[in-house]
Structure formats: C-alpha cells, structure tokens
Design a protein around this motif. Structure first.
Motif, mmCIF file in Angstrom:
data_model
loop_
_atom_site.group_PDB
_atom_site.id
_atom_site.type_symbol
_atom_site.label_atom_id
_atom_site.label_comp_id
_atom_site.label_asym_id
_atom_site.label_seq_id
_atom_site.Cartn_x
_atom_site.Cartn_y
_atom_site.Cartn_z
ATOM 1 N N GLY A 92 0.784 -1.231 0.000
ATOM 2 C CA GLY A 92 0.000 0.000 0.000
ATOM 3 C C GLY A 92 0.811 1.273 0.000
ATOM 4 O O GLY A 92 0.254 2.370 0.025
ATOM 5 N N ARG A 115 -5.928 1.797 -12.547
ATOM 6 C CA ARG A 115 -4.865 2.642 -12.013
ATOM 7 C C ARG A 115 -4.224 3.436 -13.136
ATOM 8 O O ARG A 115 -3.913 4.620 -12.975
ATOM 9 N N GLY A 138 -0.700 9.936 -8.793
ATOM 10 C CA GLY A 138 0.536 9.203 -8.552
ATOM 11 C C GLY A 138 1.540 9.984 -7.731
ATOM 12 O O GLY A 138 1.216 11.003 -7.123
ATOM 13 N N GLY A 185 2.761 2.380 -2.396
ATOM 14 C CA GLY A 185 2.758 3.028 -3.710
ATOM 15 C C GLY A 185 3.715 2.429 -4.729
ATOM 16 O O GLY A 185 4.035 3.076 -5.724
ATOM 17 N N LYS A 186 4.152 1.193 -4.506
ATOM 18 C CA LYS A 186 5.123 0.573 -5.417
ATOM 19 C C LYS A 186 4.542 0.379 -6.819
ATOM 20 O O LYS A 186 5.179 0.729 -7.808
ATOM 21 N N SER A 187 3.328 -0.179 -6.881
ATOM 22 C CA SER A 187 2.730 -0.419 -8.199
ATOM 23 C C SER A 187 2.497 0.893 -8.922
ATOM 24 O O SER A 187 2.750 1.016 -10.122
ATOM 25 N N THR A 188 2.025 1.878 -8.193
ATOM 26 C CA THR A 188 1.784 3.199 -8.773
ATOM 27 C C THR A 188 3.071 3.773 -9.343
ATOM 28 O O THR A 188 3.125 4.226 -10.483
ATOM 29 N N THR A 226 0.016 11.983 -4.756
ATOM 30 C CA THR A 226 -1.055 12.897 -5.158
ATOM 31 C C THR A 226 -2.173 12.086 -5.791
ATOM 32 O O THR A 226 -2.083 10.858 -5.875
HETATM 33 P P1 TYD Z 1 -0.174 0.987 -4.672
HETATM 34 O O1 TYD Z 1 0.676 1.439 -5.795
HETATM 35 O O2 TYD Z 1 -1.280 0.022 -5.001
HETATM 36 O O3 TYD Z 1 0.714 0.372 -3.485
HETATM 37 P P2 TYD Z 1 1.592 -0.983 -3.455
HETATM 38 O O4 TYD Z 1 1.758 -1.462 -4.842
HETATM 39 O O5 TYD Z 1 2.889 -0.568 -2.808
HETATM 40 O O6 TYD Z 1 0.857 -1.945 -2.596
HETATM 41 O O7 TYD Z 1 -0.766 2.329 -4.032
HETATM 42 C C1 TYD Z 1 -1.514 2.277 -2.897
HETATM 43 C C2 TYD Z 1 -2.126 3.606 -2.489
HETATM 44 O O8 TYD Z 1 -1.816 4.700 -3.308
HETATM 45 C C3 TYD Z 1 -3.611 3.474 -2.457
HETATM 46 O O9 TYD Z 1 -4.006 3.635 -1.104
HETATM 47 C C4 TYD Z 1 -4.139 4.568 -3.312
HETATM 48 C C5 TYD Z 1 -2.975 5.505 -3.451
HETATM 49 N N1 TYD Z 1 -2.956 6.220 -4.731
HETATM 50 C C6 TYD Z 1 -2.999 7.599 -4.744
HETATM 51 O O10 TYD Z 1 -3.100 8.253 -3.703
HETATM 52 N N2 TYD Z 1 -2.939 8.262 -5.945
HETATM 53 C C7 TYD Z 1 -2.851 7.608 -7.139
HETATM 54 O O11 TYD Z 1 -2.771 8.239 -8.203
HETATM 55 C C8 TYD Z 1 -2.800 6.164 -7.113
HETATM 56 C C9 TYD Z 1 -2.716 5.396 -8.388
HETATM 57 C C10 TYD Z 1 -2.855 5.520 -5.897
#
Ligand code: TYD
Ligand code: MG
Length: 440
Positions: free
Chosen positions: A87, A123, A259, A89-92, A256
């Motif tokens: 959670g 996303r 992202g 933000g790695k995937s983001t 933000t």
């Molecule tokens: P995510 O990339 O799914 O985390 P991970 O891959 O590390 O598990 O991001 C998780 C959080 O980021 C989620 O709570 C929503 C937030 N987020 C934003 O605030 N802004 C954005 O533009 C995006 C895509 C996600």
C-alpha cells in the motif's frame, strides 16, 4: 529435490534436520537438474578496459528521481528489486516509470500477478496513461511471464510482485522462499540473456519479517526501497544496495491524486512545517547520497512519571540518543531522571552521527526552555569524551544551509577551514560539547 541451504546436501524428501551438517530447518525445495547449466557461448577472457563503443549504456527511465537513485538509469541485463510495505505506492510508482520509459524507448511489459488486468487498467486511467507501447500481461505462472517477454523482448520488464508469481513445477505456494528464489533466478537469467532490465516488486513488512525479499537481496543487482508512513503522503525512495551506482541516494515524493510527484527541493519541504522560535527545535544538514538536505531535529525533555524515565527516538538512532544523554550527563546537564523524546521531523529519518550536534542543541534548548535562533543550523559528530568530531562533506552541508537562508552554522572546529568561502554565514566552530552548551 530438497537441498540443505547450509552445506548443500540433498534429499528427495524434506528433512527437518540435515543429516550431514546437523542444521535445523535448512532444507528448501529446488528444481533438480537446473543447477549447473552453463550459460551458452564461450567466454574468452577479455581486457578489463571496456572495448570501444561498448559503453555501459544506461536506459534513463525518464523519472529524474528514480534515475538519480539508480545512478543514472537502468543498466540493461540488471535486476532491480523495489521493496516496500503493502500500500505504500510501489505499483503506482513503477507504472509511472513504465509509462515514462514506454513513451521514450519503446515497449515496456508490465506483468501483473497480484492484481487483475482491469485493476491495473483502472490505475493506469487514474495516471492518465495513453502510451500504446505499455503492455500488460496478467500472469502468475513465471514461465508464461517469460514467454510473453520472449515474444518481443521489451525495453523493460516489470514483475508485480515477486511474491505472487510461481513456478508450477514446484509444489510450494507462491510467496514461499523456494518460489521467490526460483522465480527470481529465472527472471535473472532472462535479464542476462536478453540484456533487458527487469524490475521486481517485493513486499516487506515493517519488521522485515517476510523472508522472501530478504533472501532475494543477494540475487539481484540493485535494491530500492520506497518508505513512508501510511498516514502521511510523503514517500522516500532510496537505494540500499547498488552494484552499478551509489547507495543512500535519495528522492522525495508526495502521493497525489495522479501518482507520486517528486519534490524538487527536499530541504524546503522537510522544513516547511517548522515552528521556528520554539524551544526543542534545531536544524541539521544531513547527507543523503550526493546531496545534503536540511532536517529539523525536535526534542522534548519533561518530568518523569513513576518508574524509569522513558527515552524515545523516532527517526533517530536510539543508541546515539543514549550516548548523547550520557555525554550531557557527564558535562553537567543532568537528564537521567527526566523523560526524553527525540524525533526527526518531516518524514525523513537520520542515522548519521553528523546529526549529533543538532540533537544536543534540541535537548539543551528543551531542557532550558529557550529557543535556538531560527536562522541557526548545526552539524557535527559527538564522541564519548564530549569532543565534537569532523564529519564528511562539511562544504556541501554549509552550501545547503546557506542556500536555504540560514545565517549561523555551528560546526566541528576541525571543519571550520571549509567555511572560509561562505561569506554570508556566521561560522561558530565548536570543539567540545561543554563549550557548545555555553555558546547556545
Ligand atoms: P499501490 O501502488 O497500489 O501500493 P503498493 O503497490 O505498494 O501496494 O498504491 C496504494 C495507495 O496509493 C492506495 O491507497 C491509493 C494511493 N494512490 C494515490 O493516492 N494516488 C494515485 O494516483 C494512485 C494510483 C494511488
Ligand atoms: Mg501493488
């Protein structure tokens, strides 16, 4: 086959204790017959000096912070692990990197094993991704991920996450040490053979208890971590291991609605909420890779409740706090019976001894109830004898302090020579902690 990770003995059955070396719990499932396959092609010895035209071409991702942390971009054929809590933000972040690279250097393959293709597309929509060269493969079978990448080797392969892909020939579940290591070595072979950079996402929990990513660290070339408190929007990217560049390089981001967005001036962001003029606050210049950033160290000294007084360090090394309190005690500032809290404000943590002087300033300021001038900064390591010792990169710390409008800098007497070229700064060389307290 099952092999002992300590001595290499193997057995067709899992064993709780290795009969060869006596180690407990060391048997891990492995694919038989894959171990010593030599890589194709003959490797003739070649000169260590790089041949003409064979420059270590790096592929810039197009995200300046990521490129800096990597040491100038992705190295083809290398494997990068991006670790962080779920959670964070790695995937983001990697989807943003994928987009940047896809618009500049061609195909990027994003293999998602954790989320469905439609979740990633959603996303992507939020990040306003339009690039048609950013390709998506929703696969959990590592063989099929590789097959998808082999069809047309991309400029970058991202695997989200290494805990969610698996090799079906192994009986263990996805995310186990066996699976994680097998999948990572398959991906590493692909990276080397095709000269494609591969980025793996790995989840780590706060206490680092998940075995997967830890055992991965020596299988990959570079380990990046994305850190931050889930309750705050500030995120920190750093390299903790880097075969091809510096470590401890840093980039600061804010999460933000679209992202992660890089903060161009970390010092300004870290000091933005500082309430200058209150007791217990001091500013130091800490070194993060090639740059220095200014951070606020806060201290609160108060009366102790019953029992032994608490010592709490947040974003600051508790061992160093104990040392500083002992040194202060020896210089005649008794804090032994009082509660002490020290924190590095603004979301950055520092383990640098150079922050010692600022921590002492904050402690003394809080204990006395008197503020340190708002335009003063300090850095210096404190030794057990109460001496203030030199620190590396004094010049760039001074430069950062000057550029952020600070006027007075307390620094180790041994580093004072560095300060001659900063005419706008009032330099206060400090030799001993006792002198420093008097100066404050
Ligand atoms: P995510 O990339 O799914 O985390 P991970 O891959 O590390 O598990 O991001 C998780 C959080 O980021 C989620 O709570 C929503 C937030 N987020 C934003 O605030 N802004 C954005 O533009 C995006 C895509 C996600
Ligand atoms: Mg994710």
């Amino acid at each position: 086959m099952f092999a002992c990770q300590t001595c290499g003995a193997s057995s067709p059955k899992w064993l709780g204790r290795c009969p060869e070396c006596g180690e407990w719990n060391s048997y891990v499932e492995e694919l038989a017959g894959q171990r010593a396959a030599p890589s194709s092609g003959t490797a003739l010895p070649a000169a260590i000096v790089r041949a003409e035209g064979e420059a270590a071409a790096r592929v810039p991702t197009g995200l300046p912070g990521l490129d800096r942390v990597l040491g100038g971009g992705l190295v083809p054929g290398s494997v990068v692990l991006l670790g962080g809590e779920p959670g964070i933000g790695k995937s983001t972040f990697l989807l943003q990197a994928a987009r940047a690279l896809a618009s500049a250097s061609g195909d990027v393959l994003y293999a998602t094993a954790e989320e469905s293709a439609s979740q990633v597309r959603m996303r992507g929509g939020r990040l306003r991704i339009r690039e048609e060269t950013l390709l998506l493969a929703a696969e959990t079978d590592i063989g099929r991920v590789i097959a998808a990448a082999e069809v047309r080797p991309p400029a970058l392969l991202i695997v989200d996450s290494i805990q969610a892909v698996r090799e079906p020939a192994l009986s263990s579940a996805a995310g186990t040490v066996t699976q994680v290591r097998e999948c990572a070595s398959v991906l590493q072979r692909f990276a080397k053979n095709r000269d494609v950079p591969v980025v793996l996402i790995g989840h780590v929990t706060k206490d680092g208890s998940l075995a997967g990513p830890k055992s991965l660290e020596h299988l990959v070339d570079t380990v990046l971590t994305l850190e931050g408190e889930r309750t705050s929007l500030r995120r920190l990217l750093r390299a903790t291991q880097n075969r091809f560049g510096p470590v401890e390089e840093l980039a600061l981001y804010d999460m933000t609605g679209e992202g992660l967005s890089e903060i161009p001036n970390p010092s300004a962001a870290l000091l933005a909420e500082r309430r200058a003029g209150l007791p217990g606050s001091a500013v130091t210049a800490t070194r993060e890779g090639s740059r220095c950033v200014l951070v606020e160290i806060q201290a609160l000294v108060g009366p102790a409740a019953a029992g032994s007084p608490r010592r709490v360090a947040i974003g600051f090394d508790p061992g160093r706090l104990a040392l500083l309190l002992a040194v202060l005690e020896a210089t005649g500032l008794p804090l032994a019976s009082r509660e002490v809290f020290v924190s590095c404000a603004g979301g950055l943590s520092t383990a640098e001894p150079a922050a010692d002087l600022a921590a002492v300033a904050a402690l003394v300021s809080s204990a006395r109830g008197r503020a340190i001038p708002a335009d003063a900064a300090c850095f210096g390591e404190i030794g057990l004898l109460g001496e203030v010792r030199r620190v590396p990169a004094a010049g760039s710390r001074l430069k950062e302090a000057a550029s952020m409008g600070f006027r007075t800098v307390y620094l180790p007497a041994g580093d004072a020579a560095e300060a001659a070229r900063f005419q706008d700064l009032a330099i206060r060389p400090v030799d001993r902690v006792s002198d420093f307290i008097r100066m404050l």
